[in-house]
Motif scaffolding. Structure first.
Motif, PDB file in Angstrom:
ATOM      1  N   ALA A 127       0.330   4.415   8.969  1.00  9.86           N
ATOM      2  CA  ALA A 127       1.371   3.384   9.065  1.00  9.86           C
ATOM      3  C   ALA A 127       0.898   2.086   8.422  1.00  9.86           C
ATOM      4  O   ALA A 127       1.621   1.458   7.640  1.00  9.86           O
ATOM      5  CB  ALA A 127       1.733   3.149  10.532  1.00  9.86           C
ATOM      6  N   ILE A 128      -0.334   1.692   8.723  1.00  9.42           N
ATOM      7  CA  ILE A 128      -0.882   0.463   8.143  1.00  9.42           C
ATOM      8  C   ILE A 128      -0.997   0.594   6.634  1.00  9.42           C
ATOM      9  O   ILE A 128      -0.645  -0.315   5.875  1.00  9.42           O
ATOM     10  CB  ILE A 128      -2.255   0.142   8.764  1.00  9.42           C
ATOM     11  CG1 ILE A 128      -2.093  -0.234  10.240  1.00  9.42           C
ATOM     12  CG2 ILE A 128      -2.945  -0.975   8.000  1.00  9.42           C
ATOM     13  CD1 ILE A 128      -3.398  -0.384  10.980  1.00  9.42           C
TER      14      ILE A 128
ATOM     15  N   LEU B 137       0.631   2.624   4.500  1.00  8.44           N
ATOM     16  CA  LEU B 137       1.905   2.679   3.792  1.00  8.44           C
ATOM     17  C   LEU B 137       2.606   1.318   3.777  1.00  8.44           C
ATOM     18  O   LEU B 137       3.260   0.973   2.797  1.00  8.44           O
ATOM     19  CB  LEU B 137       2.812   3.744   4.432  1.00  8.44           C
ATOM     20  CG  LEU B 137       2.336   5.195   4.214  1.00  8.44           C
ATOM     21  CD1 LEU B 137       3.227   6.158   4.989  1.00  8.44           C
ATOM     22  CD2 LEU B 137       2.328   5.546   2.738  1.00  8.44           C
ATOM     23  N   MET B 138       2.452   0.558   4.847  1.00  5.17           N
ATOM     24  CA  MET B 138       3.012  -0.798   4.832  1.00  5.17           C
ATOM     25  C   MET B 138       2.275  -1.663   3.807  1.00  5.17           C
ATOM     26  O   MET B 138       2.883  -2.482   3.104  1.00  5.17           O
ATOM     27  CB  MET B 138       2.918  -1.422   6.223  1.00  5.17           C
ATOM     28  CG  MET B 138       3.920  -0.854   7.223  1.00  5.17           C
ATOM     29  SD  MET B 138       3.978  -1.789   8.771  1.00  5.17           S
ATOM     30  CE  MET B 138       2.377  -1.424   9.462  1.00  5.17           C
ATOM     31  N   ALA B 139       0.964  -1.458   3.720  1.00 10.26           N
ATOM     32  CA  ALA B 139       0.186  -2.210   2.738  1.00 10.26           C
ATOM     33  C   ALA B 139       0.583  -1.825   1.325  1.00 10.26           C
ATOM     34  O   ALA B 139       0.619  -2.667   0.424  1.00 10.26           O
ATOM     35  CB  ALA B 139      -1.306  -1.962   2.966  1.00 10.26           C
TER      36      ALA B 139
ATOM     37  N   GLY C 111       3.550  -0.849   0.362  1.00 15.49           N
ATOM     38  CA  GLY C 111       4.813  -1.530   0.091  1.00 15.49           C
ATOM     39  C   GLY C 111       4.602  -2.995  -0.254  1.00 15.49           C
ATOM     40  O   GLY C 111       5.209  -3.519  -1.189  1.00 15.49           O
ATOM     41  N   GLY C 112       3.698  -3.650   0.477  1.00 13.24           N
ATOM     42  CA  GLY C 112       3.403  -5.043   0.181  1.00 13.24           C
ATOM     43  C   GLY C 112       2.741  -5.213  -1.171  1.00 13.24           C
ATOM     44  O   GLY C 112       3.043  -6.150  -1.911  1.00 13.24           O
TER      45      GLY C 112
ATOM     46  N   THR D  39      11.693  -6.515  -4.651  1.00 13.42           N
ATOM     47  CA  THR D  39      11.761  -5.164  -4.107  1.00 13.42           C
ATOM     48  C   THR D  39      13.045  -4.444  -4.505  1.00 13.42           C
ATOM     49  O   THR D  39      13.128  -3.221  -4.420  1.00 13.42           O
ATOM     50  CB  THR D  39      11.672  -5.201  -2.569  1.00 13.42           C
ATOM     51  OG1 THR D  39      12.708  -6.055  -2.077  1.00 13.42           O
ATOM     52  CG2 THR D  39      10.330  -5.733  -2.119  1.00 13.42           C
TER      53      THR D  39
ATOM     54  N   ALA E 166       4.444   9.237   0.298  1.00 17.00           N
ATOM     55  CA  ALA E 166       4.482   9.071   1.752  1.00 17.00           C
ATOM     56  C   ALA E 166       4.390  10.424   2.440  1.00 17.00           C
ATOM     57  O   ALA E 166       3.647  10.591   3.417  1.00 17.00           O
ATOM     58  CB  ALA E 166       5.767   8.353   2.162  1.00 17.00           C
TER      59      ALA E 166
END
Length: 256
Positions: free
Chosen positions: A52-53, A55-57, A59-60, A69, A86
């Motif tokens: 989770a961390i 994949l969020m990173a 995206g950022g 975006t 993902a």
């Protein structure tokens, strides 16, 4: 492939060791043992937290590279890659094995640190395309990048599944050196697959500078991990592993 090894136990070039299932009586005793179930829950929670961390990173990192975006909705190859990636990450999370029993916070921080070069690649490719060239990459280049990435995902996940399947009868006293399937051709197919996955991303954007840097940095990281892992495999399997090295290539058949 230290990471392969860590995730697959004594794996080495992709060779790991599975684990013989103990007798039913032992299984029952283990199930009753205090701490067994909590360890499994902690391990599973740790894996999902990591993904989770990460994949969020990702995206950022992509948003930083692009500056916007909304770009995603206009570039189908980018969306296809991200969706596949993902899925790949979560599939890898499910099929890989745990490493040694280390404190949760240390294990998570180590795994995240290993992903930093990947995050740089995710940011650099869209940044290079947006601010150096503008517009979109040629469709055939993006399609090639997606194809290479999917190929790498298939190779990495397939190698992990083979690793678990071929070592299902191993014990601590009788480890198994996997030399079948993908491991018949290269000693580190999981790393080879991950390498292809990351090379596909700069191709999606038509970012040659990022692609070259990914090739170089990826090769350096892979070489360091393979060297460490193969030293452990030599210590464990001796001449059998030396013979295996003479018969196979490390990462790319007939090249490396």
């Amino acid at each position: 492939m230290a990471s392969e090894m860590n995730q697959e136990a004594p794996q080495s070039n992709g060779k790991a060791t599975g684990g013989l299932k103990p007798p039913t009586a032992l299984l029952a005793a283990d199930a009753a043992a205090p701490g067994a179930h909590p360890h499994f829950i902690r391990s599973l929670a740790l894996r999902f937290a990591e993904e989770a961390i990460f994949l969020m990173a990702v995206g950022g990192a992509i948003a930083m590279g692009l500056g916007i975006t909304s770009y995603f909705t206009e570039h189908h190859y980018v969306l296809a890659y991200l969706a596949a990636y993902a899925g790949f990450r979560f599939a890898d999370l499910i099929v890989r094995e745990d490493a040694e029993d280390s404190p949760a916070h240390e294990e998570l921080s180590q795994r995240i640190a290993v992903q930093l070069p990947i995050l740089v690649t995710f940011a650099a490719a869209p940044f290079e395309r947006t601010y150096a060239y503008g517009g979109s990459a040629p469709a055939f280049v993006s399609a090639l990048g997606l194809l290479i990435a999917l190929w790498g995902m298939w190779l990495a996940l397939g190698a992990r599944v083979q690793l678990g399947f071929f070592t299902s009868g191993r014990t601590a006293e009788h480890p198994v050196l996997v030399k079948s399937g993908f491991y018949r051709y290269v000693r580190h197919p999981i790393y080879a697959g991950a390498y292809l996955v990351m090379l596909g991303w700069p191709l999606i954007y038509g970012a040659p500078i990022t692609a070259i840097l990914a090739l170089i940095v990826g090769a350096i990281f892979a070489q360091r991990r393979m060297k460490s892992e193969e030293a452990e495999m030599r210590a464990q399997f001796g001449e059998e592993y030396d013979a295996y090295i003479r018969e196979t290539d490390a990462l790319v058949p007939s090249i490396w």
